[in-house]
Design a protein around this motif. Structure first.
Motif, PDB file in Angstrom:
ATOM      1  N   THR A 143       0.846  -1.191   0.000  1.00 49.91           N
ATOM      2  CA  THR A 143       0.000   0.000   0.000  1.00 49.91           C
ATOM      3  C   THR A 143       0.883   1.243   0.000  1.00 49.91           C
ATOM      4  O   THR A 143       2.044   1.216   0.403  1.00 49.91           O
ATOM      5  CB  THR A 143      -0.929   0.026   1.224  1.00 49.91           C
ATOM      6  OG1 THR A 143      -0.157   0.115   2.429  1.00 49.91           O
ATOM      7  CG2 THR A 143      -1.799  -1.221   1.264  1.00 49.91           C
ATOM      8  N   TYR A 144       0.321   2.337  -0.476  1.00 49.81           N
ATOM      9  CA  TYR A 144       1.082   3.572  -0.604  1.00 49.81           C
ATOM     10  C   TYR A 144       1.353   4.189   0.773  1.00 49.81           C
ATOM     11  O   TYR A 144       0.449   4.257   1.615  1.00 49.81           O
ATOM     12  CB  TYR A 144       0.322   4.569  -1.466  1.00 49.81           C
ATOM     13  CG  TYR A 144       0.102   4.093  -2.878  1.00 49.81           C
ATOM     14  CD1 TYR A 144       1.160   4.014  -3.774  1.00 49.81           C
ATOM     15  CD2 TYR A 144      -1.165   3.711  -3.312  1.00 49.81           C
ATOM     16  CE1 TYR A 144       0.971   3.573  -5.063  1.00 49.81           C
ATOM     17  CE2 TYR A 144      -1.364   3.277  -4.608  1.00 49.81           C
ATOM     18  CZ  TYR A 144      -0.294   3.206  -5.481  1.00 49.81           C
ATOM     19  OH  TYR A 144      -0.486   2.760  -6.762  1.00 49.81           O
ATOM     20  N   ALA A 152       1.261  10.880  -1.682  1.00 51.43           N
ATOM     21  CA  ALA A 152      -0.129  11.272  -1.439  1.00 51.43           C
ATOM     22  C   ALA A 152      -0.647  12.153  -2.570  1.00 51.43           C
ATOM     23  O   ALA A 152      -1.794  12.005  -3.014  1.00 51.43           O
ATOM     24  CB  ALA A 152      -0.234  12.002  -0.101  1.00 51.43           C
ATOM     25  N   GLY A 153       0.211  13.061  -3.068  1.00 53.26           N
ATOM     26  CA  GLY A 153      -0.188  13.919  -4.177  1.00 53.26           C
ATOM     27  C   GLY A 153      -0.474  13.114  -5.428  1.00 53.26           C
ATOM     28  O   GLY A 153      -1.461  13.373  -6.145  1.00 53.26           O
ATOM     29  N   VAL A 171      -7.292   9.244   1.011  1.00 53.59           N
ATOM     30  CA  VAL A 171      -7.812   8.900   2.338  1.00 53.59           C
ATOM     31  C   VAL A 171      -8.515   7.554   2.330  1.00 53.59           C
ATOM     32  O   VAL A 171      -8.718   6.949   3.379  1.00 53.59           O
ATOM     33  CB  VAL A 171      -8.771   9.989   2.855  1.00 53.59           C
ATOM     34  CG1 VAL A 171      -8.028  11.285   3.096  1.00 53.59           C
ATOM     35  CG2 VAL A 171      -9.936  10.206   1.883  1.00 53.59           C
ATOM     36  N   GLU A 172      -8.919   7.082   1.140  1.00 55.28           N
ATOM     37  CA  GLU A 172      -9.642   5.817   1.062  1.00 55.28           C
ATOM     38  C   GLU A 172      -8.751   4.653   0.644  1.00 55.28           C
ATOM     39  O   GLU A 172      -9.174   3.501   0.698  1.00 55.28           O
ATOM     40  CB  GLU A 172     -10.794   5.936   0.059  1.00 55.28           C
ATOM     41  CG  GLU A 172     -11.852   6.941   0.459  1.00 55.28           C
ATOM     42  CD  GLU A 172     -12.971   7.012  -0.557  1.00 55.28           C
ATOM     43  OE1 GLU A 172     -13.047   6.121  -1.423  1.00 55.28           O
ATOM     44  OE2 GLU A 172     -13.762   7.959  -0.497  1.00 55.28           O
ATOM     45  N   VAL A 173      -7.521   4.938   0.221  1.00 56.96           N
ATOM     46  CA  VAL A 173      -6.674   3.875  -0.323  1.00 56.96           C
ATOM     47  C   VAL A 173      -6.185   2.934   0.764  1.00 56.96           C
ATOM     48  O   VAL A 173      -6.229   1.718   0.635  1.00 56.96           O
ATOM     49  CB  VAL A 173      -5.476   4.482  -1.079  1.00 56.96           C
ATOM     50  CG1 VAL A 173      -4.471   3.399  -1.465  1.00 56.96           C
ATOM     51  CG2 VAL A 173      -5.963   5.201  -2.332  1.00 56.96           C
ATOM     52  N   ASN A 174      -5.694   3.492   1.865  1.00 52.15           N
ATOM     53  CA  ASN A 174      -5.162   2.681   2.953  1.00 52.15           C
ATOM     54  C   ASN A 174      -6.123   2.743   4.124  1.00 52.15           C
ATOM     55  O   ASN A 174      -6.344   3.806   4.681  1.00 52.15           O
ATOM     56  CB  ASN A 174      -3.793   3.201   3.412  1.00 52.15           C
ATOM     57  CG  ASN A 174      -2.731   3.028   2.353  1.00 52.15           C
ATOM     58  OD1 ASN A 174      -3.021   2.655   1.228  1.00 52.15           O
ATOM     59  ND2 ASN A 174      -1.493   3.292   2.709  1.00 52.15           N
ATOM     60  N   TYR A 249       6.617   1.970   0.438  1.00 52.46           N
ATOM     61  CA  TYR A 249       5.417   1.153   0.604  1.00 52.46           C
ATOM     62  C   TYR A 249       5.251   0.733   2.061  1.00 52.46           C
ATOM     63  O   TYR A 249       6.232   0.517   2.784  1.00 52.46           O
ATOM     64  CB  TYR A 249       5.492  -0.121  -0.243  1.00 52.46           C
ATOM     65  CG  TYR A 249       5.535   0.128  -1.730  1.00 52.46           C
ATOM     66  CD1 TYR A 249       4.360   0.323  -2.443  1.00 52.46           C
ATOM     67  CD2 TYR A 249       6.745   0.161  -2.415  1.00 52.46           C
ATOM     68  CE1 TYR A 249       4.382   0.548  -3.804  1.00 52.46           C
ATOM     69  CE2 TYR A 249       6.781   0.389  -3.781  1.00 52.46           C
ATOM     70  CZ  TYR A 249       5.600   0.578  -4.470  1.00 52.46           C
ATOM     71  OH  TYR A 249       5.634   0.810  -5.819  1.00 52.46           O
ATOM     72  N   ASP A 250       4.007   0.588   2.463  1.00 49.41           N
ATOM     73  CA  ASP A 250       3.650  -0.106   3.693  1.00 49.41           C
ATOM     74  C   ASP A 250       2.970  -1.404   3.281  1.00 49.41           C
ATOM     75  O   ASP A 250       1.856  -1.375   2.741  1.00 49.41           O
ATOM     76  CB  ASP A 250       2.705   0.724   4.561  1.00 49.41           C
ATOM     77  CG  ASP A 250       3.401   1.899   5.203  1.00 49.41           C
ATOM     78  OD1 ASP A 250       4.584   1.775   5.544  1.00 49.41           O
ATOM     79  OD2 ASP A 250       2.753   2.963   5.366  1.00 49.41           O
ATOM     80  N   VAL A 251       3.632  -2.532   3.504  1.00 45.60           N
ATOM     81  CA  VAL A 251       3.007  -3.816   3.212  1.00 45.60           C
ATOM     82  C   VAL A 251       2.043  -4.125   4.360  1.00 45.60           C
ATOM     83  O   VAL A 251       2.464  -4.245   5.518  1.00 45.60           O
ATOM     84  CB  VAL A 251       4.015  -4.959   3.073  1.00 45.60           C
ATOM     85  CG1 VAL A 251       3.301  -6.225   2.600  1.00 45.60           C
ATOM     86  CG2 VAL A 251       5.122  -4.605   2.110  1.00 45.60           C
ATOM     87  N   GLU A 252       0.785  -4.206   4.024  1.00 43.23           N
ATOM     88  CA  GLU A 252      -0.229  -4.514   5.035  1.00 43.23           C
ATOM     89  C   GLU A 252      -0.510  -5.993   5.017  1.00 43.23           C
ATOM     90  O   GLU A 252      -0.936  -6.546   4.000  1.00 43.23           O
ATOM     91  CB  GLU A 252      -1.502  -3.709   4.747  1.00 43.23           C
ATOM     92  CG  GLU A 252      -2.490  -3.751   5.890  1.00 43.23           C
ATOM     93  CD  GLU A 252      -3.666  -2.834   5.666  1.00 43.23           C
ATOM     94  OE1 GLU A 252      -4.671  -3.007   6.383  1.00 43.23           O
ATOM     95  OE2 GLU A 252      -3.582  -1.957   4.788  1.00 43.23           O
ATOM     96  N   LEU A 253      -0.246  -6.651   6.143  1.00 47.78           N
ATOM     97  CA  LEU A 253      -0.326  -8.113   6.252  1.00 47.78           C
ATOM     98  C   LEU A 253      -1.427  -8.516   7.219  1.00 47.78           C
ATOM     99  O   LEU A 253      -1.521  -7.985   8.332  1.00 47.78           O
ATOM    100  CB  LEU A 253       1.019  -8.661   6.736  1.00 47.78           C
ATOM    101  CG  LEU A 253       1.076 -10.138   7.151  1.00 47.78           C
ATOM    102  CD1 LEU A 253       0.861 -11.050   5.940  1.00 47.78           C
ATOM    103  CD2 LEU A 253       2.407 -10.444   7.829  1.00 47.78           C
TER     104      LEU A 253
END
Length: 259
Positions: A143-144, A152-153, A171-174, A249-253
């Motif tokens: 995720t971004y 973000a831009g 605001v809705e992506v992550n 990136y933030d890898v969301e697990l």
């Protein structure tokens, strides 16, 4: 988003498999350390099915960690690219809603960047069916990192340009808190959550090819995508005049152990 449009986006990758394989980001070693910790088992010797394997980015990393991995991929173009790149790793055609796997047959079921293409009402029971008792379901997404201003831009610019093709504002992506509920609305699975940050440095062209391989770009058509990518190149070179982009990136697990 209608069901037919969702399906069109899901299948759009087949025509861009080579672009996807060449430019999409990988995953950091720390992610696989976290999977081992949350699943409470080493990857070495573990029987794994990597579902929605695509071109094999995650599958190859699981294999390199010693897992006995089989790929499951619904798309013909992606499966063809997978076979060219990873001829020694087995792959079967299928998807998470109807897994081509026997009951109690795997220790770990993984979905790298692919669970959102499933119907959880069908995919959750299927996961529980094929997992052995004590086995684990692991879902993750690059995720971004929205605390990085230029990222973000860019996400907001994508959302505006592709608002008719499934894009969402930054605001809705992550949505870390909401991801577990979306992954299993039934609440049957108890997910543990972890975020792993990492980054890579790539040429501007690679970065643009990466974002251009996303489904909203593919379904919008080349002309609409090119308008965005041309202007985005100009903006990126203002941020990165040497031509190298640092993607963060933030890898969301999410990991749930099958009872």
């Amino acid at each position: 988003m209608t069901a037919s449009f969702h399906t069109s986006r899901a299948h759009s990758f087949n025509a861009a498999a080579a672009q996807y394989a060449a430019n999409r980001p990988s995953y950091p070693p720390a992610l696989f350390d976290a999977i081992e910790e949350l699943a409470d088992r080493p990857l070495t010797g573990t029987r794994v099915a990597d579902v929605g394997a695509g071109t094999g980015i995650a599958t190859a990393l699981l294999h390199a960690r010693g897992a006995e991995v089989v790929a499951v991929e619904p798309g013909s173009g992606m499966a063809e690219q997978f076979r060219r790149t990873h001829p020694r790793i087995p792959i079967v055609r299928g998807d998470g809603n109807d897994l081509p796997l026997l009951a109690d047959s795997v220790d770990l079921l993984t979905y790298a960047q692919s669970w959102h293409w499933t119907d959880p009402a069908r995919a959750v029971p299927e996961a529980c069916r094929v997992l052995r008792p004590g086995g684990a379901l692991a879902l993750w997404w690059n995720t971004y990192a929205l605390d990085v201003p230029w990222i973000a831009g860019q996400v907001d610019r994508v959302a505006e340009h592709f608002k008719d093709y499934g894009a969402h504002p930054a605001v809705e992506v992550n949505g870390n808190g909401a991801r577990s509920a979306l992954a299993d609305p039934s609440g049957r699975l108890a997910f543990a959550h972890r975020v792993v940050r990492w980054s890579r440095h790539v040429p501007v062209d690679t970065h643009l090819a990466n974002i251009g391989s996303h489904s909203m770009f593919l379904v919008a058509g080349e002309d609409h995508a090119d308008v965005f990518l041309t202007e985005e190149r100009r903006i990126l070179l203002e941020h990165f005049p040497e031509g190298t982009v640092e993607e963060t990136y933030d890898v969301e697990l999410l990991v749930a152990v099958n009872a």
